[in-house]
Scaffold this motif. Structure first.
Motif, mmCIF file in Angstrom:
data_model
loop_
_atom_site.group_PDB
_atom_site.id
_atom_site.type_symbol
_atom_site.label_atom_id
_atom_site.label_comp_id
_atom_site.label_asym_id
_atom_site.label_seq_id
_atom_site.Cartn_x
_atom_site.Cartn_y
_atom_site.Cartn_z
ATOM 1 N N UNK A 155 170.281 -80.386 -67.654
ATOM 2 C CA UNK A 155 170.359 -79.581 -66.439
ATOM 3 C C UNK A 155 170.076 -80.438 -65.217
ATOM 4 N N UNK A 156 170.973 -80.356 -64.227
ATOM 5 C CA UNK A 156 170.870 -81.135 -62.995
ATOM 6 C C UNK A 156 171.006 -80.217 -61.788
ATOM 7 N N UNK A 157 170.852 -80.782 -60.607
ATOM 8 C CA UNK A 157 171.021 -80.038 -59.373
ATOM 9 C C UNK A 157 171.801 -80.843 -58.360
ATOM 10 N N UNK A 158 172.373 -80.152 -57.385
ATOM 11 C CA UNK A 158 173.142 -80.813 -56.350
ATOM 12 C C UNK A 158 174.595 -80.388 -56.330
ATOM 13 N N UNK A 159 175.023 -79.599 -57.322
ATOM 14 C CA UNK A 159 176.388 -79.083 -57.401
ATOM 15 C C UNK A 159 176.366 -77.864 -58.314
ATOM 16 N N UNK A 160 177.528 -77.251 -58.474
ATOM 17 C CA UNK A 160 177.636 -76.084 -59.353
ATOM 18 C C UNK A 160 178.881 -76.273 -60.218
ATOM 19 N N UNK A 161 178.693 -76.907 -61.384
ATOM 20 C CA UNK A 161 179.828 -77.242 -62.234
ATOM 21 C C UNK A 161 179.337 -77.660 -63.613
ATOM 22 N N UNK A 162 180.180 -77.428 -64.630
ATOM 23 C CA UNK A 162 179.909 -77.894 -65.989
ATOM 24 C C UNK A 162 180.741 -79.148 -66.237
ATOM 25 N N UNK A 163 180.073 -80.269 -66.448
ATOM 26 C CA UNK A 163 180.696 -81.584 -66.575
ATOM 27 C C UNK A 163 180.762 -81.989 -68.050
ATOM 28 N N UNK A 164 181.886 -82.620 -68.461
ATOM 29 C CA UNK A 164 182.045 -82.999 -69.864
ATOM 30 C C UNK A 164 182.656 -84.400 -69.961
ATOM 31 N N UNK A 165 182.566 -85.069 -71.147
ATOM 32 C CA UNK A 165 183.028 -86.460 -71.324
ATOM 33 C C UNK A 165 184.543 -86.586 -71.176
ATOM 34 N N UNK A 166 184.985 -87.847 -70.950
ATOM 35 C CA UNK A 166 184.180 -89.041 -70.736
ATOM 36 C C UNK A 166 183.670 -89.101 -69.301
ATOM 37 N N UNK A 167 182.545 -89.807 -69.154
ATOM 38 C CA UNK A 167 181.964 -89.972 -67.826
ATOM 39 C C UNK A 167 182.484 -91.214 -67.102
#
Length: 486
Positions: free
Chosen positions: A223-235
Motif C-alpha cells: 500500500x502506497x500513497x500519492x496517487x489512486x491506481x492499482x499498479x501491476x508488473x512489469x515495473x
C-alpha cells in the motif's frame, strides 16, 4: 631428468591458472548491467533525491507513532488470539521490530490453503497503509462468524499483515529508511545488477526476502500513497524505456488490478488511468522494485496499490480512506479463494505430497506447490478454457483441460514415477531436500573447475613432497637393495 620432473608441475600450473580464469566472478555470475557508473555497487544510484517533503507536526497528529503501532499490534494479538498470531520477520536499521499479524482460523498451523500478504508504509512518507491495515485486521476480527466475507477469508486462507516495512523512515518523516535508501528500489532486479551485492542490501529488504522464502505466498499487495491506481508488473523495461511491458501473466494481473479498482469507491473512475489500473513500466519505469521480485523469485503475484491521492493526508481522512478501500481489499482476498485453480500434487507410488510445479499452456511461468502439503494455488482469469500441467523431476508430467467459470476449480494431480528407478530420483526429507541421483551428481561447470582446482593443488603438493623425499634419498641411489618406505 630435471626437465622431465619440472614438466608435470608446469602443466599443473597451467591448469591452475585456467581454473582460476574460468571461475565466474560475482558480477558475471549475477549478470545484468549496472545502472550506476560510480563504481560503488550502485549505492549512489539508489540514494534518494535530497529534496525531502516537509512534514509538519500538525500533519502527523492523529497517526500512530511507531511505539503506539507496536502496542496496537500486540493488543490486537491478545484481543483476537483465537484467529491470529503476532510474529516478527526482522528489524529495521534502527532496531525497530517488523511485526506481522497472521489471521486465520488456524493461525499457528500450516494448511493447504492460499496465503496472502499486505505490506504498508514501504515509503516512510506514505503512512496511510499503516492505519488502513490495522483497520482491516480489526474489521476481520470483529466480523468473523458475523459477516460471510470475513468468515470466508478467515477460514479459507492465511492472511499476513505487515503494517510498516519502514518504521525508521516514518519516524524521520522521509521516503527512505534510516540509511536514506528507497526500499522499493533495493530488491534484486531482472534487468540490472545494481542491487545484486547482498552486502549493500538493507535489513528491511532482507527481511522481506527471507519472509517470502519461508512462507508459500500466493499473492500480495503493498500500500502506497500519492496517487489512486492499482499498479501491476512489469515495473521496468530492458532498455529503460517508458512503455507498456507486460509479464507472462499480464492478463491475470490486469484482472487482479481490476478486481481492486472496480471495488473501490472511485479508483475505476480515474481520468489519468483507464479503469484505475496501470502497467508499472507504462506509468514510470523503476528498477529494484519489490513487486517484480516477488513474482519472479517467490511465484507471488503482487500488486502495488496507490490508495490515496495525498501522500500524508490529515488523520481525520483516514477513516474515509479505509471505507473507500475496504471492499477492494476484501474482494481481492476473496478472489484468491473463489476463483482460480487449486489442488495438490501426489506421488503415485507412495501417495505422499510432492513439491511439483504447475504451468498453464501458453503462459511462460510456473507456480510451485508447497513442500509440506504439495498444495498449489494458481490465479487465472475466469471465463476461459485452460490446459493445466503438473510436473516434477523424477516423475512423468500430467496435464488436463479445464473450463474455469466464475467459481474456483479444485484439481489434484497424481504423478507416476519416471521409469523403474523413478522412486530413487527423489529421496526427499522433511526439510525439502531433494537428493535423487540426478540431483546428487549434477554439478555446474563453475563447481567442476573448483573441484579440479582442489585436485590440482593436492597433486602439486604430492609431487613436491615426492621430490623432496627423492632428494633425501639421493645419497642412497647406489644402494638399490636398501628398502624405501612409501
Amino acid at each position: 631428468m630435471a626437465i622431465s620432473r619440472i614438466h608435470p608441475l608446469f602443466l599443473l600450473l597451467l591448469l591452475l591458472l585456467r581454473a582460476f580464469a574460468l571461475l565466474p566472478t560475482q558480477a558475471a555470475a549475477r549478470g545484468g548491467h549496472d545502472l550506476s557508473d560510480d563504481g560503488d555497487h550502485g549505492s549512489v544510484s539508489r540514494n534518494l533525491l535530497q529534496d525531502k517533503p516537509h512534514i509538519t507536526e500538525e500533519m502527523t497528529r492523529g497517526y500512530m507513532s511507531n511505539a503506539e503501532l507496536e502496542t496496537a499490534v500486540h493488543a490486537f494479538g491478545s484481543r483476537c488470539s483465537n484467529i491470529s498470531r503476532v510474529y516478527s520477520i526482522g528489524k529495521s536499521v534502527n532496531d525497530f521490530p517488523l511485526l506481522v499479524i497472521e489471521i486465520s482460523d488456524k493461525p499457528r498451523q500450516r494448511e493447504a490453503e492460499p496465503a496472502f500478504k499486505f505490506i504498508g508504509n514501504v515509503h516512510g512518507d506514505e503512512p496511510v497503509g499503516r492505519e488502513v491495515l490495522m483497520h482491516l485486521a480489526n474489521w476481520l476480527c470483529d466480523n468473523y462468524l458475523k459477516d460471510p466475507l470475513a468468515t470466508l477469508i478467515v477460514e479459507n486462507m492465511h492472511l499476513h499483515i505487515l503494517p510498516t516495512m519502514n518504521p525508521d523512515g516514518f519516524a524521520l518523516r522521509w521516503r527512505g529508511n534510516a540509511n536514506n535508501i528507497d526500499l522499493n528500489r533495493d530488491f534484486p532486479d531482472q534487468f540490472f545488477s545494481v542491487n545484486n551485492d547482498i552486502n549493500y542490501r538493507q535489513p528491511e529488504t532482507r527481511a522481506i526476502m527471507n519472509w517470502v522464502k519461508q512462507e508459500h505466498f500466493t499473492a500480495s499487495a503493498s500500500l502506497h500513497g500519492g496517487a489512486l491506481v492499482a499498479n501491476y508488473p512489469w515495473d521496468g523495461t530492458k532498455d529503460t524505456g517508458k512503455r507498456y511491458y507486460g509479464c507472462p501473466d499480464d492478463k491475470t494481473f490486469r484482472h487482479m488490478a481490476s478486481v481492486y479498482s472496480q471495488s473501490h469507491y472511485n479508483m475505476s473512475l480515474s481520468k489519468e488511468f483507464e479503469g484505475g489500473i496501470t502497467n508499472g513500466a507504462l506509468w514510470y519505469p523503476i528498477y529494484g522494485g519489490m513487486q517484480d521480485w516477488n513474482y519472479i523469485h517467490g511465484g507471488c503475484f503482487e500488486l502495488t496499490l496507490e490508495i490515496s491521492d495525498t501522500k500524508w493526508p490529515k488523520a481525520a481522512e483516514l477513516s474515509v480512506i479505509w471505507e473507500h478501500n475496504r471492499m477492494s481489499m476484501l474482494n481481492l482476498l476473496a478472489s484468491l479463494i473463489k476463483s482460480g485453480v487449486h489442488g495438490r500434487i501426489f506421488a503415485a507410488d507412495t501417495g505422499r505430497p510432492i513439491p511439483g510445479s504447475v504451468t498453464i499452456k501458453g503462459i511462460d511461468s510456473k507456480v510451485r506447490a508447497s513442500r509440506t502439503f504439495g498444495d498449489y494455488h494458481r490465479i487465472i482469469v475466469p471465463g476461459e478454457k485452460y490446459e493445466v500441467m503438473a510436473s516434477m523431476e523424477g516423475f512423468r508430467p500430467k496435464s488436463t483441460r479445464i473450463v474455469l467459470e466464475q467459481e474456483a476449480v479444485n484439481l489434484d494431480f497424481i504423478l507416476e514415477p519416471d521409469g523403474a528407478d523413478g522412486q530413487m530420483k527423489l529421496l526427499r526429507n522433511d526439510y525439502g531436500c531433494r537428493c535423487g541421483s540426478g540431483m546428487m551428481f549434477h554439478v555446474e561447470e563453475a563447481h567442476i573447475w573448483l573441484y579440479l582446482l582442489v585436485l590440482c593443488v593436492v597433486l602439486t603438493l604430492y609431487l613436491v613432497f615426492k621430490r623432496k623425499t627423492a632428494s633425501r634419498l639421493l645419497a642412497y641411489r647406489y644402494s638399490p637393495r636398501r628398502p624405501v618406505a612409501v
